[in-house]
Structures are given as C-alpha cells and as structure tokens.
Design an enzyme around this catalytic site. Structure first.
Site, PDB file in Angstrom:
ATOM      1  N   HIS A  71       0.854  -1.139   0.010  1.00  0.00           N
ATOM      2  CA  HIS A  71      -0.043   0.002  -0.126  1.00  0.00           C
ATOM      3  C   HIS A  71       0.900   1.119  -0.103  1.00  0.00           C
ATOM      4  CE1 HIS A  71      -3.070   2.755   1.526  1.00  0.00           C
ATOM      5  NE2 HIS A  71      -2.263   3.230   2.059  1.00  0.00           N
ATOM      6  N   GLU A  72       2.006   1.222   0.862  1.00  0.00           N
ATOM      7  CA  GLU A  72       2.778   2.393   0.971  1.00  0.00           C
ATOM      8  C   GLU A  72       3.517   2.579  -0.229  1.00  0.00           C
ATOM      9  OE1 GLU A  72       2.402   4.495   3.462  1.00  0.00           O
ATOM     10  OE2 GLU A  72       1.246   3.103   4.595  1.00  0.00           O
ATOM     11  N   GLU A 132      -5.888   7.129  -0.806  1.00  0.00           N
ATOM     12  CA  GLU A 132      -5.705   5.989   0.021  1.00  0.00           C
ATOM     13  C   GLU A 132      -6.473   4.724  -0.734  1.00  0.00           C
ATOM     14  OE1 GLU A 132      -4.031   5.364   2.614  1.00  0.00           O
ATOM     15  OE2 GLU A 132      -3.398   7.431   2.624  1.00  0.00           O
ATOM     16  N   HIS A 189       1.750   4.427  -2.673  1.00  0.00           N
ATOM     17  CA  HIS A 189       1.610   5.835  -2.594  1.00  0.00           C
ATOM     18  C   HIS A 189       2.886   6.604  -3.356  1.00  0.00           C
ATOM     19  CE1 HIS A 189      -1.497   6.792   0.231  1.00  0.00           C
ATOM     20  NE2 HIS A 189      -1.153   6.022   1.256  1.00  0.00           N
ATOM     21  N   ASP A 217      -4.504   1.265  -1.900  1.00  0.00           N
ATOM     22  CA  ASP A 217      -5.108   0.013  -1.842  1.00  0.00           C
ATOM     23  C   ASP A 217      -5.160  -0.751  -2.840  1.00  0.00           C
ATOM     24  OD1 ASP A 217      -5.419   0.419   1.169  1.00  0.00           O
ATOM     25  OD2 ASP A 217      -7.753   0.759   1.020  1.00  0.00           O
TER      26      ASP A 217
HETATM   27 ZN   LIG Z   1      -2.026   5.315   2.736  1.00  0.00          ZN
END
Ligand SMILES: [Zn+2]
Length: 409
Positions: free
Chosen positions: A275-276, A353, A279, A357
C-alpha cells in the site's frame, strides 16, 4: 470598522466551535449503531466493550479540551488580551522584526504550558488505562524540550526570514514569503526522515529474516528499492502500530513501526508495505506538494493585502496595524477558507488511499491487506462507525468499512 471585524472574528470562532461540537455529537450518536456484518469479527464482545469505553472517554476528553481552548481564545479577544500582550512586549522590544517574534513566542509558550496538564492526562491516564502508553515521564520531558528547541530554531528562523522580507520589501512581501515557505516545505519533504525523525526515534534498515525475504520478493516485482525501507522504534511511545511513506525522489522511504511486527503476519506486513509503495508509485507526495503551492500563494496574497489595516489590529485590542496582531486576526478570518481547503485536501487524500489499496490488490495482496487493516483497527481500538459527515470533514483516510468494501469488490 474595528467593531465589525471584532464581531466577525467572534462569530467565526463561535460558529467553528458550534460546528465541531455538532460533528462530534453526530459521531457519538453514530457509534451506538450496530456494526455491519463484515466488521463483526474484528472485536470479541469484551474487546468491543473496551473499544466503546475508549471512544467515549476520548469523546469526553475532546469536548473538555476544545471547550477550554474556545473559552480561552474568546476571553483573550473579548478582553483585548492580545492588545495587552502587544503592549507588554513593546515595553521591552520595539523593533519590526523582534517585537512580532517575542509576541508569538510568548503566546506559543503560554499556550503550550496551559496545554501540558491535558497532554499529561491524555498520555498517563487515558492511554495508560487502555494499555497503549509506553512514554515514561523522562521521555515526556525530553520530547517536550526537543519540541521547544525545534520550535525556536525552525519556527523562529522561518518567522525571522518572513519578517525581514516584510520590513525590507513590503510590496513584494506576499510573493517572497510564499517562495520562502515553498522552498522550506520542499526541504522538509526531502529531509524530514533524515533530520527531524532521528531526534525522536531510531530508524534501522530491515533485518535479515523471513520478513526481509518476503519484502525482497515484492520489492523485485514492484521495482521498489529495499534500501529505502526502514523500521522505526514506535514501541518507545505507544503500542499502536503504523506505517508511512515519506520523501521524494532519492529521498523516499517507507517506515514500518516495530509494533507492526508482533501484531501482523509477514504477509499482512508486506500487504501494508505494498500500500505504501503504491503511494510512491502513484506520486502522491509530489501531487500533494504541487497542490500546496497555489494554495499557499493565495494565502499569502490575501495576507499581504490586509497587513496594513489598522482596523484589524484594533479589532484585537491594538492601536495601529502591526504584523503580529494583523497576522493573528487574519488567521481567524481566514479559517472559513482553510476549512474549505481542508475538505478538498481530505477528499484528495481519501482518493489516494483507495488508489494505494488498489495498487496492493493489483499485486495480489487484497485479502492480506484487509486482515492487516482489521488487526490495526482492533489493536488501536479504533471507532469503526464514524458518522459520514464527520468523515467528510475530518478523515484523511476512508473508513475501514469503506476500504474493505472496495477491496472485496
Ligand atoms: Zn495510505
């Protein structure tokens, strides 16, 4: 005119306080609803009771602190307290740069000292009672002192630069001050992890072992360099777990809390990491930084326009226009605009976010991410049923329910 501005300031403060209390009320009411089916396995009955108690305790405490701050600022404005502080400072220093610095410094420390009892209660009573707190009194004091040091050096330094610009070229003040803030926030984005974080925490590269091997596999697949992944000793302050992405370009890094290790399985940690990485791959930090550039420009442009206004300083109890009184009045008058900008920022952040995901899901981690997120919510006793209106205004992340629904689509 000063009377009109005075009333406008009071009106904004009252409206803001009333609105925030209304949102908090909606949230408290909503938390009483039954959990939706997909969230029922998160808490066992005993833990769910504990979560409700934690939520109620925090809601009550939030009510207390926000009421205290509200009454304090209303009192200061109604009794012309800021004008009085201004006169007090002027007795000792009469200088276009140092008078505002002393004024803001005095207000900062007075406000901070008044907030210490609340901080102490939050850390050593509430967080302690629910088993989260790891902060010792010694660490609390050290953190405070380091925080003061940073405020004096960084906050004082920036303020000094801005005041110097204002004194030297008032007509181009807004443009130059904006440039200073933009360059400063770029430096902060790049060096935050290397300069600020080490003052408070230790970051270590990933240790050899199962987790590193698993992360290595994912790193190869996604093209994220393993040397940019660090583990931080979050356990020094709290048992709550987290992970985050920071920086830009070669200064990028993903930071995993050590508390994550004993709560999540290896695969769940890799899912959170994925997930990071999302980003990073989707350039979220860069977009956030770019978006902040025009909003800061608007802020300084409007600020520059009102800096010469005597009426604004008089509304706060001063006699004539001064950088610090006008800045303070401006910060309140500008708050409806910053509320709107804050909503826009949160809308964008929630969108990011979902995207991060989806990135993790694309690499096959949808199931592990769901269970990882559920465990993170459970171990921090998160409120699973925030009111949608509260979420709209305050949440930078979608709710767990929304994220799980999206991931199961
Ligand atoms: Zn996040």
């Amino acid at each position: 005119m000063p009377q009109f501005l005075f009333l406008t300031i009071i009106l904004i403060l009252v409206a803001d306080f009333g609105f925030e209390r209304f949102l908090a009320y909606l949230n408290i009411k909503n938390a009483k609803k039954d959990l939706p089916e997909i969230l029922r396995d998160i808490y066992d009955p005993e833990k769910y009771q504990k979560q409700r108690l934690y939520f109620r305790t925090n809601s009550r405490f939030g009510m207390l602190t926000s009421t205290f701050s509200f009454l304090l600022i209303i009192t200061m404005i109604s009794f012309r307290g800021f004008g009085w502080v201004d006169q007090l400072v002027q007795i000792y220093v009469q200088n276009p740069v140092w008078t505002p610095i002393l004024f803001f410094g005095l207000l900062f420390f007075a406000n901070d000292i008044l907030s210490i009892p609340f901080d102490l209660y939050d850390t050593f009573v509430i967080e302690q009672k629910f088993g989260f707190n790891k902060v010792t009194p010694k660490l609390f004091i050290l953190d405070k002192l380091k925080g003061y040091g940073l405020t004096v050096i960084i906050g004082g330094g920036i303020l000094y630069l801005i005041l110097l610009i204002y004194t030297l070229t008032p007509e181009y003040f807004w443009l130059l001050a904006w440039a200073v803030i933009t360059v400063f926030s770029l430096i902060m984005t790049l060096f935050y992890s290397e300069v600020i974080v080490p003052l408070f925490n230790k970051q270590t590269p990933l240790q050899e072992g199962e987790l590193r091997t698993e992360i290595e596999k994912f790193a190869l697949k996604s093209g994220f360099n393993l040397t940019n992944i660090f583990v931080i000793d979050g356990s020094k302050r709290s048992t709550k777990a987290n992970a985050y992405f920071s920086g830009l370009g070669s200064k990028k890094r993903i930071v995993l809390y050590d508390t994550l290790m004993d709560k999540l399985t290896t695969e769940e940690i890799v899912a959170v990491l994925a997930h990071e990485v999302g980003h990073y791959k989707l350039k979220h930090t860069l977009i956030n930084f770019t978006v902040s550039i025009p909003t800061t420009l608007i802020l300084f442009f409007v600020f520059g326009l009102i800096l010469q206004s005597d009426a604004l300083a008089q509304a706060l109890g001063g006699t004539k226009a001064s950088f610090h009184l006008n800045a303070l009045a401006f910060s309140i008058l500008y708050s409806p605009i910053s509320l709107i900008l804050g909503i826009a920022t949160n809308v964008l952040s929630r969108k990011f976010e979902y995207q991060a995901d989806a990135f993790a899901a694309k690499y096959g981690y949808a199931t592990q991410l769901q269970s990882g997120l559920k465990k993170l919510s459970a171990t921090s006793l998160s409120n699973l049923m925030p009111h949608p209106v509260y979420v709209f205004f305050h949440y930078s992340h979608p709710t767990l329910y929304q994220r799980i629904n999206k991931l199961t689509d």
